[in-house]
Design a protein around this motif. Sequence first.
Motif, mmCIF file in Angstrom:
data_model
loop_
_atom_site.group_PDB
_atom_site.id
_atom_site.type_symbol
_atom_site.label_atom_id
_atom_site.label_comp_id
_atom_site.label_asym_id
_atom_site.label_seq_id
_atom_site.Cartn_x
_atom_site.Cartn_y
_atom_site.Cartn_z
ATOM 1 N N GLU A 1 0.928 -1.437 0.160
ATOM 2 C CA GLU A 1 -0.104 -0.023 0.204
ATOM 3 C C GLU A 1 0.860 1.143 0.091
ATOM 4 N N TYR A 2 0.747 2.290 -1.016
ATOM 5 C CA TYR A 2 1.195 3.622 -0.922
ATOM 6 C C TYR A 2 0.046 4.618 -0.530
ATOM 7 N N LEU A 3 0.338 5.209 0.440
ATOM 8 C CA LEU A 3 -0.752 6.381 0.907
ATOM 9 C C LEU A 3 -0.244 7.701 0.950
ATOM 10 N N TYR A 4 -0.663 8.381 -0.043
ATOM 11 C CA TYR A 4 -0.174 9.917 -0.375
ATOM 12 C C TYR A 4 -1.090 10.610 0.527
ATOM 13 N N VAL A 5 -0.943 11.568 1.437
ATOM 14 C CA VAL A 5 -1.389 12.272 2.095
ATOM 15 C C VAL A 5 -2.064 13.677 1.269
ATOM 16 N N LEU A 6 -3.113 13.742 1.148
ATOM 17 C CA LEU A 6 -3.991 14.680 0.531
ATOM 18 C C LEU A 6 -4.299 16.006 1.488
ATOM 19 N N SER A 7 -5.007 15.843 2.806
ATOM 20 C CA SER A 7 -5.026 16.743 3.703
ATOM 21 C C SER A 7 -4.968 16.018 4.962
ATOM 22 N N GLY A 8 -5.084 16.795 5.901
ATOM 23 C CA GLY A 8 -5.288 16.552 7.570
ATOM 24 C C GLY A 8 -3.852 16.218 7.801
ATOM 25 N N ARG A 9 -3.833 15.981 9.157
ATOM 26 C CA ARG A 9 -2.467 15.460 9.946
ATOM 27 C C ARG A 9 -3.080 14.716 10.907
ATOM 28 N N GLY A 10 -2.146 13.770 11.227
ATOM 29 C CA GLY A 10 -2.493 12.737 12.427
ATOM 30 C C GLY A 10 -0.964 12.026 12.779
ATOM 31 N N THR A 11 -1.337 10.771 13.348
ATOM 32 C CA THR A 11 0.096 10.088 13.533
ATOM 33 C C THR A 11 -0.108 8.613 13.079
ATOM 34 N N PHE A 12 0.943 8.250 12.503
ATOM 35 C CA PHE A 12 0.857 6.917 11.960
ATOM 36 C C PHE A 12 2.201 6.168 12.213
ATOM 37 N N TRP A 13 2.005 4.777 12.417
ATOM 38 C CA TRP A 13 3.038 3.769 12.594
ATOM 39 C C TRP A 13 2.934 2.688 11.753
ATOM 40 N N ILE A 14 4.287 2.182 11.334
ATOM 41 C CA ILE A 14 4.392 1.148 10.433
ATOM 42 C C ILE A 14 5.318 0.110 10.960
ATOM 43 N N GLY A 15 4.911 -1.183 11.136
ATOM 44 C CA GLY A 15 5.605 -2.201 11.596
ATOM 45 C C GLY A 15 6.061 -2.264 13.374
ATOM 46 N N ASP A 16 5.871 -1.042 13.735
ATOM 47 C CA ASP A 16 6.098 -0.898 15.207
ATOM 48 C C ASP A 16 5.512 0.363 16.019
ATOM 49 N N ALA A 17 4.851 0.171 16.690
ATOM 50 C CA ALA A 17 4.079 1.139 17.636
ATOM 51 C C ALA A 17 5.203 2.287 18.006
ATOM 52 N N ALA A 18 6.433 1.775 18.477
ATOM 53 C CA ALA A 18 7.411 2.810 18.836
ATOM 54 C C ALA A 18 7.652 3.625 17.860
ATOM 55 N N ASP A 19 7.302 3.461 16.471
ATOM 56 C CA ASP A 19 7.768 4.089 15.277
ATOM 57 C C ASP A 19 6.712 5.416 14.946
ATOM 58 N N GLU A 20 5.659 5.487 15.626
ATOM 59 C CA GLU A 20 4.462 6.387 15.622
ATOM 60 C C GLU A 20 5.196 7.802 15.142
ATOM 61 N N ALA A 21 4.795 8.657 14.209
ATOM 62 C CA ALA A 21 5.312 10.011 13.941
ATOM 63 C C ALA A 21 4.323 10.515 13.177
ATOM 64 N N GLU A 22 3.932 11.801 13.225
ATOM 65 C CA GLU A 22 3.157 12.688 12.629
ATOM 66 C C GLU A 22 3.461 12.723 11.219
ATOM 67 N N PHE A 23 2.297 12.770 10.222
ATOM 68 C CA PHE A 23 2.206 12.923 8.842
ATOM 69 C C PHE A 23 1.224 14.181 8.618
ATOM 70 N N GLY A 24 1.493 14.416 7.453
ATOM 71 C CA GLY A 24 0.802 15.801 6.703
ATOM 72 C C GLY A 24 0.922 15.686 5.448
ATOM 73 N N PRO A 25 0.018 16.744 4.778
ATOM 74 C CA PRO A 25 -0.229 16.833 3.174
ATOM 75 C C PRO A 25 1.218 16.909 2.511
ATOM 76 N N GLY A 26 1.398 16.049 1.459
ATOM 77 C CA GLY A 26 2.379 15.855 0.636
ATOM 78 C C GLY A 26 3.364 14.738 0.976
ATOM 79 N N GLN A 27 3.033 13.986 2.063
ATOM 80 C CA GLN A 27 3.874 13.012 2.367
ATOM 81 C C GLN A 27 3.454 11.693 1.859
ATOM 82 N N LEU A 28 4.244 10.651 1.720
ATOM 83 C CA LEU A 28 4.247 9.359 1.125
ATOM 84 C C LEU A 28 4.025 8.191 2.169
ATOM 85 N N LEU A 29 3.334 7.456 2.604
ATOM 86 C CA LEU A 29 3.502 6.349 3.678
ATOM 87 C C LEU A 29 3.494 4.863 2.741
#
Length: 149
Positions: free
Chosen positions: A64-92
């Motif tokens: 899965e490729y997730l491109y952030v169009l709007s909004g902000r939140g936190t996301f983690w991948i693989g490990d909850a300790a990896d939680e980080a903020e995301f925002g518009p223009g970023q690709l997860l």
Amino acid sequence: MAKTDPEAPPTRGRFDVGAIAAALPDTAATMLVDTYLTDRPAASARVFRVYRPTPAHYHEGCDEYLYVLSGRGTFWIGDAADEAEFGPGQLLFFERGVVHALPRLIEEPVVFLSVDTPRRAPTDVIFVDPATGTPEAFMARNAPGSDPA
């Protein structure tokens, strides 16, 4: 000119992603609501809005490729300790089978453009703790009585 099958998936297209995102409802009973742009065996593309935090889950059938169009939140991948903020223009990005979560919505609406390879079936969501969600609670198109169109 040859007549085309109206049920056949499109072989090309132009999409006003901003207009599609703006047409998503303001509220939902499920964690997210999506609109498919393409739905082909090799890949599917969707625009979706997240309405509440999503617990740890994974997808068995696709990367899965997730491109952030709007909004902000936190996301983690693989490990909850990896939680980080995301925002518009970023690709997860994460591969199939990798556990991920969106624990916090900071600024709404949180809207993503998603490309899944190969195609992601709408019910392909497995919650690490089954008590935290089901495919029906995850996505509006899976909810009882929904119109999957």
